[in-house]
Design a protein around this motif. Structure first.
Motif, PDB file in Angstrom:
ATOM      1  N   ASN A 128       1.103  -1.244  -0.233  1.00  0.00           N
ATOM      2  CA  ASN A 128       0.077   0.058  -0.048  1.00  0.00           C
ATOM      3  C   ASN A 128       0.817   1.247  -0.163  1.00  0.00           C
ATOM      4  O   ASN A 128       1.885   1.171   0.754  1.00  0.00           O
ATOM      5  N   SER A 129       0.523   2.343  -0.569  1.00  0.00           N
ATOM      6  CA  SER A 129       1.332   3.366  -0.969  1.00  0.00           C
ATOM      7  C   SER A 129       1.535   4.030   0.432  1.00  0.00           C
ATOM      8  O   SER A 129       2.655   4.793   0.558  1.00  0.00           O
ATOM      9  N   SER A 130       0.618   3.911   1.469  1.00  0.00           N
ATOM     10  CA  SER A 130       0.950   4.728   2.678  1.00  0.00           C
ATOM     11  C   SER A 130       1.911   3.965   3.655  1.00  0.00           C
ATOM     12  O   SER A 130       2.353   4.533   4.597  1.00  0.00           O
ATOM     13  N   ASN A 131       2.352   2.868   3.150  1.00  0.00           N
ATOM     14  CA  ASN A 131       3.423   1.874   3.781  1.00  0.00           C
ATOM     15  C   ASN A 131       4.822   2.148   3.523  1.00  0.00           C
ATOM     16  O   ASN A 131       5.778   1.412   3.667  1.00  0.00           O
ATOM     17  N   ILE A 132       4.907   3.019   2.381  1.00  0.00           N
ATOM     18  CA  ILE A 132       6.049   3.164   1.648  1.00  0.00           C
ATOM     19  C   ILE A 132       6.766   4.643   1.930  1.00  0.00           C
ATOM     20  O   ILE A 132       5.825   5.644   1.914  1.00  0.00           O
ATOM     21  N   LEU A 133       7.610   4.576   2.354  1.00  0.00           N
ATOM     22  CA  LEU A 133       8.679   5.967   2.693  1.00  0.00           C
ATOM     23  C   LEU A 133       9.725   6.048   1.524  1.00  0.00           C
ATOM     24  O   LEU A 133      10.353   5.147   1.158  1.00  0.00           O
ATOM     25  N   THR A 134       9.656   7.195   0.919  1.00  0.00           N
ATOM     26  CA  THR A 134      10.482   7.556  -0.347  1.00  0.00           C
ATOM     27  C   THR A 134      11.676   8.392   0.523  1.00  0.00           C
ATOM     28  O   THR A 134      11.142   9.521   1.070  1.00  0.00           O
ATOM     29  N   PHE A 135      12.857   8.404   0.150  1.00  0.00           N
ATOM     30  CA  PHE A 135      13.887   9.149   0.518  1.00  0.00           C
ATOM     31  C   PHE A 135      14.699   9.558  -0.481  1.00  0.00           C
ATOM     32  O   PHE A 135      15.070   8.638  -1.629  1.00  0.00           O
ATOM     33  N   GLU A 164      17.133  10.538   8.150  1.00  0.00           N
ATOM     34  CA  GLU A 164      16.773   9.451   9.442  1.00  0.00           C
ATOM     35  C   GLU A 164      17.409   8.162   9.210  1.00  0.00           C
ATOM     36  O   GLU A 164      17.660   7.451  10.242  1.00  0.00           O
ATOM     37  N   TYR A 165      17.852   7.798   8.034  1.00  0.00           N
ATOM     38  CA  TYR A 165      18.172   6.378   7.799  1.00  0.00           C
ATOM     39  C   TYR A 165      19.564   6.706   7.087  1.00  0.00           C
ATOM     40  O   TYR A 165      19.720   7.466   6.222  1.00  0.00           O
ATOM     41  N   ILE A 166      20.451   5.423   7.035  1.00  0.00           N
ATOM     42  CA  ILE A 166      21.851   5.466   6.793  1.00  0.00           C
ATOM     43  C   ILE A 166      21.639   4.226   5.876  1.00  0.00           C
ATOM     44  O   ILE A 166      21.386   3.093   6.469  1.00  0.00           O
ATOM     45  N   VAL A 176      32.004  -3.685   0.488  1.00  0.00           N
ATOM     46  CA  VAL A 176      32.846  -3.850  -0.660  1.00  0.00           C
ATOM     47  C   VAL A 176      32.246  -5.296  -1.347  1.00  0.00           C
ATOM     48  O   VAL A 176      32.130  -5.268  -2.444  1.00  0.00           O
ATOM     49  N   LYS A 177      31.793  -6.187  -0.516  1.00  0.00           N
ATOM     50  CA  LYS A 177      31.296  -7.407  -1.300  1.00  0.00           C
ATOM     51  C   LYS A 177      29.822  -7.512  -1.660  1.00  0.00           C
ATOM     52  O   LYS A 177      29.213  -8.497  -1.804  1.00  0.00           O
ATOM     53  N   GLY A 178      29.310  -6.287  -1.483  1.00  0.00           N
ATOM     54  CA  GLY A 178      28.013  -5.984  -1.966  1.00  0.00           C
ATOM     55  C   GLY A 178      26.708  -6.105  -1.144  1.00  0.00           C
ATOM     56  O   GLY A 178      25.616  -5.770  -1.552  1.00  0.00           O
ATOM     57  N   LYS A 179      27.118  -6.483   0.158  1.00  0.00           N
ATOM     58  CA  LYS A 179      25.954  -6.541   1.041  1.00  0.00           C
ATOM     59  C   LYS A 179      25.673  -5.125   1.346  1.00  0.00           C
ATOM     60  O   LYS A 179      26.297  -4.314   1.405  1.00  0.00           O
ATOM     61  N   THR A 180      23.971  -4.863   1.182  1.00  0.00           N
ATOM     62  CA  THR A 180      23.538  -3.715   1.667  1.00  0.00           C
ATOM     63  C   THR A 180      22.521  -3.685   2.523  1.00  0.00           C
ATOM     64  O   THR A 180      21.847  -4.615   2.883  1.00  0.00           O
ATOM     65  N   GLU A 181      22.797  -2.875   3.627  1.00  0.00           N
ATOM     66  CA  GLU A 181      21.670  -2.645   4.742  1.00  0.00           C
ATOM     67  C   GLU A 181      21.283  -1.281   4.890  1.00  0.00           C
ATOM     68  O   GLU A 181      22.182  -0.374   4.576  1.00  0.00           O
ATOM     69  N   VAL A 182      20.108  -0.966   5.697  1.00  0.00           N
ATOM     70  CA  VAL A 182      19.743   0.336   5.911  1.00  0.00           C
ATOM     71  C   VAL A 182      19.506   0.395   7.325  1.00  0.00           C
ATOM     72  O   VAL A 182      18.876  -0.584   7.962  1.00  0.00           O
ATOM     73  N   TYR A 183      19.916   1.046   7.978  1.00  0.00           N
ATOM     74  CA  TYR A 183      19.934   1.474   9.442  1.00  0.00           C
ATOM     75  C   TYR A 183      19.179   2.680   9.959  1.00  0.00           C
ATOM     76  O   TYR A 183      19.594   3.740   9.232  1.00  0.00           O
ATOM     77  N   HIS A 184      18.643   2.784  11.057  1.00  0.00           N
ATOM     78  CA  HIS A 184      18.093   3.975  11.599  1.00  0.00           C
ATOM     79  C   HIS A 184      19.576   4.777  12.011  1.00  0.00           C
ATOM     80  O   HIS A 184      20.334   4.232  12.551  1.00  0.00           O
ATOM     81  N   LYS A 185      19.526   6.234  11.901  1.00  0.00           N
ATOM     82  CA  LYS A 185      20.657   6.778  12.308  1.00  0.00           C
ATOM     83  C   LYS A 185      21.131   6.625  13.532  1.00  0.00           C
ATOM     84  O   LYS A 185      22.317   6.918  13.995  1.00  0.00           O
ATOM     85  N   SER A 186      20.269   6.077  14.372  1.00  0.00           N
ATOM     86  CA  SER A 186      20.574   6.064  15.918  1.00  0.00           C
ATOM     87  C   SER A 186      21.566   5.096  16.002  1.00  0.00           C
ATOM     88  O   SER A 186      22.250   4.836  17.119  1.00  0.00           O
TER      89      SER A 186
END
Length: 191
Positions: free
Chosen positions: A14-21, A52-54, A59-69
């Protein structure tokens, strides 16, 4: 809105559940140590700051998103000319100090892997020529592994100084003393 991860499976949101940065700031990783929840990220190749997010891409391609805290940064002591010069000097000496029987330079191989050093480390203090820091240990030391008076003094000294040397003949309780030091380093905070 639909998100397609692979052609065989479709995920609907649902579009209300998506955050766009948008418009992230690229973090300059030159001589910067990146921490997530207090642990260093081994090989970050790209760090994008969305406020708010980082997002961290390794290098090996692993991608993660974390809260800035959860993300912290620390400068490497190798930003300092003196620390870097001393470190490079040791690095140049290392191939002549530790050569294995098969001709490998084990110590030099390790030096090549070091790209940054925490400013809060004892090695940083040594490379920079700074004085060893004394601490005030506010907790009452615990001794779950028992102690004698010299061991108690060694534990208290270690808790108040960045560097301590514990020496003695076999059987005098060095391991017991070290275990008591470790026990005091991670005391839980009770409120």
């Amino acid at each position: 809105m639909t998100y397609i991860k692979n052609p065989n499976r479709v995920y609907s949101y649902n579009s209300s559940n998506i955050l766009t940065f948008e418009s992230p700031k690229r973090v300059n990783l030159d001589q910067l140590i990146v921490y997530v929840s207090g642990f260093p990220v081994r090989e970050p190749s790209l760090v994008l700051d969305f406020g708010e997010y980082i997002k961290i891409i390794e290098v090996k391609g692993k991608t993660e998103v974390y809260h800035k805290s959860k993300v912290a940064y620390e400068n490497s002591c190798l930003n300092s000319k003196q620390a870097k010069a001393v470190f490079e000097y040791f690095k140049k000496l290392s191939p002549y100090i530790s050569v294995t029987e098969d001709g490998r330079t084990a110590l030099f191989d390790l030096y090549k892997k070091i790209t940054e050093i925490s400013e809060n480390s004892v090695l940083s203090t040594y490379l920079s020529g700074k004085s060893i820091k004394k601490h005030t240990y506010n907790n009452t030391a615990i001794f779950p592994f028992g102690f004698n008076l010299s061991q108690k003094k060694a534990v208290n000294t270690a808790l108040e100084n960045s560097i301590s040397v514990i020496e003695g003949p076999p059987g005098t309780g060095k391991t017991q003393t070290i275990l008591n030091i470790i026990s005091n380093e991670r005391l839980p905070v009770i409120s």
